[in-house]
Every structure is written in C-alpha cells, then in structure tokens.
Scaffold this motif. Structure first.
Motif, short mmCIF file in Angstrom:
data_model
loop_
_atom_site.label_atom_id
_atom_site.label_comp_id
_atom_site.label_asym_id
_atom_site.label_seq_id
_atom_site.Cartn_x
_atom_site.Cartn_y
_atom_site.Cartn_z
N ASN A 32 8.39 14.27 -21.22
CA ASN A 32 8.14 13.88 -19.83
C ASN A 32 7.70 12.43 -19.73
N TYR A 33 6.98 11.95 -20.73
CA TYR A 33 6.50 10.56 -20.67
C TYR A 33 7.63 9.55 -20.75
N THR A 34 8.81 9.97 -21.14
CA THR A 34 9.95 9.05 -21.17
C THR A 34 10.57 8.88 -19.78
N LEU A 35 10.30 9.81 -18.88
CA LEU A 35 10.92 9.75 -17.54
C LEU A 35 10.58 8.47 -16.77
N PRO A 36 9.31 8.01 -16.75
CA PRO A 36 9.05 6.77 -16.04
C PRO A 36 9.82 5.57 -16.60
N ASP A 37 10.01 5.55 -17.92
CA ASP A 37 10.80 4.46 -18.51
C ASP A 37 12.25 4.53 -18.06
N ILE A 38 12.79 5.73 -17.99
CA ILE A 38 14.17 5.90 -17.53
C ILE A 38 14.26 5.50 -16.06
N GLU A 39 13.25 5.89 -15.28
CA GLU A 39 13.22 5.52 -13.86
C GLU A 39 13.17 4.01 -13.70
N ASP A 40 12.31 3.35 -14.49
CA ASP A 40 12.22 1.89 -14.43
C ASP A 40 13.55 1.24 -14.81
N GLY A 41 14.22 1.80 -15.82
CA GLY A 41 15.52 1.28 -16.23
C GLY A 41 16.55 1.40 -15.12
N ALA A 42 16.54 2.53 -14.44
CA ALA A 42 17.48 2.73 -13.33
C ALA A 42 17.20 1.74 -12.21
N LEU A 43 15.94 1.53 -11.89
CA LEU A 43 15.60 0.60 -10.82
C LEU A 43 15.92 -0.85 -11.21
N LEU A 44 15.82 -1.15 -12.49
CA LEU A 44 16.20 -2.48 -12.97
C LEU A 44 17.71 -2.68 -12.80
N VAL A 45 18.48 -1.67 -13.14
CA VAL A 45 19.94 -1.74 -12.96
C VAL A 45 20.26 -1.95 -11.48
N ARG A 46 19.56 -1.22 -10.62
CA ARG A 46 19.81 -1.36 -9.18
C ARG A 46 19.52 -2.79 -8.72
N SER A 47 18.41 -3.34 -9.16
CA SER A 47 18.09 -4.71 -8.73
C SER A 47 19.09 -5.72 -9.27
N ARG A 48 19.61 -5.48 -10.47
CA ARG A 48 20.62 -6.39 -11.02
C ARG A 48 21.93 -6.29 -10.25
N ILE A 49 22.28 -5.08 -9.85
CA ILE A 49 23.50 -4.91 -9.03
C ILE A 49 23.33 -5.63 -7.70
N ARG A 51 21.38 -8.17 -7.03
CA ARG A 51 21.40 -9.62 -7.26
C ARG A 51 22.83 -10.11 -7.51
N THR A 52 23.57 -9.36 -8.29
CA THR A 52 24.97 -9.73 -8.57
C THR A 52 25.80 -9.70 -7.29
N LYS A 53 25.56 -8.70 -6.46
CA LYS A 53 26.30 -8.58 -5.20
C LYS A 53 26.09 -9.82 -4.32
N LYS A 54 24.87 -10.35 -4.31
CA LYS A 54 24.58 -11.55 -3.50
C LYS A 54 25.32 -12.78 -4.02
N GLU A 55 25.65 -12.77 -5.31
CA GLU A 55 26.31 -13.92 -5.91
C GLU A 55 27.83 -13.88 -5.78
N ILE A 56 28.36 -12.74 -5.37
CA ILE A 56 29.82 -12.60 -5.23
C ILE A 56 30.23 -13.06 -3.83
#
Length: 113
Positions: A32-49, A51-56
């Motif tokens: 269960n303690y790995t879930l917050p890390d996975i959640e953070d990773g997903a939110l990081l991917v979302r923010s990168r998408i 940011r990338t969208k703004k550059e296109i």
C-alpha cells in the motif's frame, strides 16, 4: 447454484473455511505504501502532457483532434490519481480494522481458554 448439503452443514463448512483466512498485515501495508508514489508518478505524467500540449502549435493540436485527445488523457490520468489516493486511504482503514479485530479475537480466545 444448487447445493445438496443442508443449510446447517453449509454454514459449518463456511465457518471452517473462514477461520483459515489470514492476512499478512505487513505485506499489505508495504504494498500500500507504494500507491502514493504511483499516484505522484501519474500526476507528474499529467503535468508533463499539459506542458507539452502548451508547446504544440494550435494548428497541430486541432489536426486529428490531438489537443482533445491530450486533454482526455490528462483528465483520465487525474481520475486515476484520485482513485489511487482513495484506494490508499481505504486500505489503511481496512488494515487498521483488521488489526483491531485480530487483537480483539486473540483477547476473546485467551479469555475463553
């Protein structure tokens, strides 16, 4: 499903099966303690998408509905992050309840013996 055993025998059978259930609390908590890390990773991917969208350029985003697809992906990733956070909380509560129940069962068994 049709069962040939009388109700009373089925209940005894279920009780004997239920007593064999044991949850390894530490293993569940570690997983269960790995879930917050996975959640953070997903939110990081979302923010990168995002940011990338703004550059296109807009003309590229509008072609083949790329902009809409990227927005949809961000929305789904956000939902996934929310669900992971919710799952983390539920597992924590369930593990606490399970641990409390185990302690109470042990106390009752000791008092019975």
């Amino acid at each position: 499903m049709i069962c040939s055993k009388p109700v009373r025998d089925r209940r005894r059978e279920c009780k004997s099966r239920m007593s064999a259930i044991y949850i390894h609390l530490n293993r569940v908590r570690e997983a269960n303690y790995t879930l917050p890390d996975i959640e953070d990773g997903a939110l990081l991917v979302r923010s990168r998408i995002q940011r990338t969208k703004k550059e296109i350029p807009d003309y590229i985003l509008s072609k083949y509905q790329i902009g809409q697809r990227l927005s949809d992906a961000c929305r789904e990733i956000g939902r996934l992050g929310d669900r992971l956070g919710y799952l983390y909380e539920i597992i924590n509560v369930c593990m606490e309840q399970y641990a409390d129940t185990e302690i109470e069962n042990k106390r009752n068994a000791d008092a019975f013996l």
